[in-house]
Motif scaffolding. Structure first.
Motif, PDB file in Angstrom:
ATOM      1  N   LYS A 115       2.847  -1.924   7.465  1.00  0.00           N
ATOM      2  CA  LYS A 115       1.448  -1.468   7.413  1.00  0.00           C
ATOM      3  C   LYS A 115       1.246  -0.333   6.406  1.00  0.00           C
ATOM      4  O   LYS A 115       0.457   0.594   6.642  1.00  0.00           O
ATOM      5  N   ASP A 117      -0.329  -0.492   3.781  1.00  0.00           N
ATOM      6  CA  ASP A 117      -1.694  -0.553   3.249  1.00  0.00           C
ATOM      7  C   ASP A 117      -2.649   0.323   4.045  1.00  0.00           C
ATOM      8  O   ASP A 117      -3.744   0.667   3.552  1.00  0.00           O
ATOM      9  N   SER A 142       3.913  -4.339   3.524  1.00  0.00           N
ATOM     10  CA  SER A 142       2.557  -4.610   4.011  1.00  0.00           C
ATOM     11  C   SER A 142       2.421  -6.120   4.108  1.00  0.00           C
ATOM     12  O   SER A 142       2.337  -6.799   3.081  1.00  0.00           O
ATOM     13  N   ARG A 144      -0.056  -7.667   5.203  1.00  0.00           N
ATOM     14  CA  ARG A 144      -1.433  -8.028   4.826  1.00  0.00           C
ATOM     15  C   ARG A 144      -1.548  -8.233   3.322  1.00  0.00           C
ATOM     16  O   ARG A 144      -2.210  -9.157   2.851  1.00  0.00           O
ATOM     17  N   GLU A 145      -0.880  -7.404   2.538  1.00  0.00           N
ATOM     18  CA  GLU A 145      -0.964  -7.489   1.081  1.00  0.00           C
ATOM     19  C   GLU A 145       0.253  -8.169   0.456  1.00  0.00           C
ATOM     20  O   GLU A 145       0.286  -8.375  -0.764  1.00  0.00           O
ATOM     21  N   ARG A 147       3.158  -6.874   0.186  1.00  0.00           N
ATOM     22  CA  ARG A 147       3.956  -5.851  -0.494  1.00  0.00           C
ATOM     23  C   ARG A 147       5.339  -5.729   0.155  1.00  0.00           C
ATOM     24  O   ARG A 147       5.451  -5.614   1.372  1.00  0.00           O
TER      25      ARG A 147
END
Length: 295
Positions: A115, A117, A142, A144-145, A147
């Protein structure tokens, strides 16, 4: 045939043939007579009873190189302890308990903070510094991204890796990103208590690629170190080892109230993280109290 148990539910053990097929197997009664229970991660020899239905029988459990009691699993090459940088903020006491548990079981362990991001850079720097200075490799990710995912995928390659960490930090999401076919159920964070729902209900291995398995496990809210004695706890804090030459009592020093202690001196100089020493102190006291009750 040889394979690996990837899941066990209701008396059935699902064995991956290390290629592309999974067989639902029953364990032979001889295992029960010997008091042996197959666990996720076991390498086994099995017979195919019905190829079309994908059914088989486990004939032999091959020798285990290691074993975890909770979650019940075997033959783990390494552990990836996953915590969120924020939402929820990491419980460093729980994180250190996870690290001690893996050190006790002699399983190489790496830390991943997810997390990123949602976090500020100083938060990542702070947590990264604590555990890198303690001697651990640290990843930041991340899901979500996307990364950090490729670096993690390279880290996992050719190994059986157990994911450990509390609920709500993104372990299941990380599994889904690395191996989309896993299809793990994910849960939202409770806005009231800032903890995740326990979406992973059993330990299960997922084949990421050839000879690469990833195990997602039920989230933990606490960690009890049943097999650790207070006097030996220091052995599982790797940053303490190099400092014992500065202890008056050498290897007998437990780094609590002794005079001339290399660990306490390093703490005063800021060379080891205050949170790491404080969690060591709390765990030491907890284990001493348990030993008093025992005797």
């Amino acid at each position: 045939m040889k394979g690996k148990i990837i899941k066990g539910i209701a008396g059935f053990y699902y064995v991956h043939d290390r290629k592309s097929r999974v067989y639902a197997c029953k364990a032979r009664g001889i295992f029960r007579k010997r008091g042996i229970r197959p666990v996720v991660g076991d390498d086994v020899e099995f017979s195919i009873l019905d190829e079309a239905a994908g059914e088989g029988s486990i004939d032999q459990i091959l020798p285990r190189k290691n074993e975890l009691v909770r979650p019940a699993s075997a033959n783990v090459d390494q552990a990836l302890v996953v915590f969120a940088v924020t939402q929820p903020d990491p419980n460093l006491n729980l994180l250190d308990r996870f690290l001690v548990m893996m050190e006790v079981n002699r399983i190489p362990v790496t830390v991943c903070f997810n997390k990123t991001d949602l976090a500020e850079e100083f938060q990542c720097d702070r947590y990264g510094r604590i555990y890198q200075e303690a001697g651990y490799q640290v990843f930041f990710a991340s899901t979500r991204e996307g990364r950090g995912v490729e670096a993690l995928r390279a880290f996992l390659r050719g190994k059986t890796t157990i994911l450990a960490g509390p609920s709500g930090v993104g372990k299941s999401s990380l599994t889904n990103v690395i191996q989309p076919e896993a299809g793990m159920e994910t849960g939202a964070i409770s806005q009231k208590i800032q903890r995740g729902r326990h979406t992973t209900r059993h330990a299960e291995l997922f084949c990421v690629e050839e000879d690469t398995y990833l195990m997602d496990t039920p989230g933990f809210s606490s960690m009890y170190l049943e097999e650790v004695e207070a006097a030996g706890l220091k052995e599982y804090f790797p940053e303490f080892d190099r400092l014992e030459e500065g202890c008056r009592f050498g290897a007998d020093c437990v780094h609590m109230g002794e005079p001339v202690c290399g660990v306490k001196a390093a703490l005063d100089r800021g060379e080891i993280a205050a949170s790491r020493y404080e969690n060591y102190r709390l765990l030491y006291q907890e284990l001493k109290e348990r030993e008093k009750r025992r005797y």
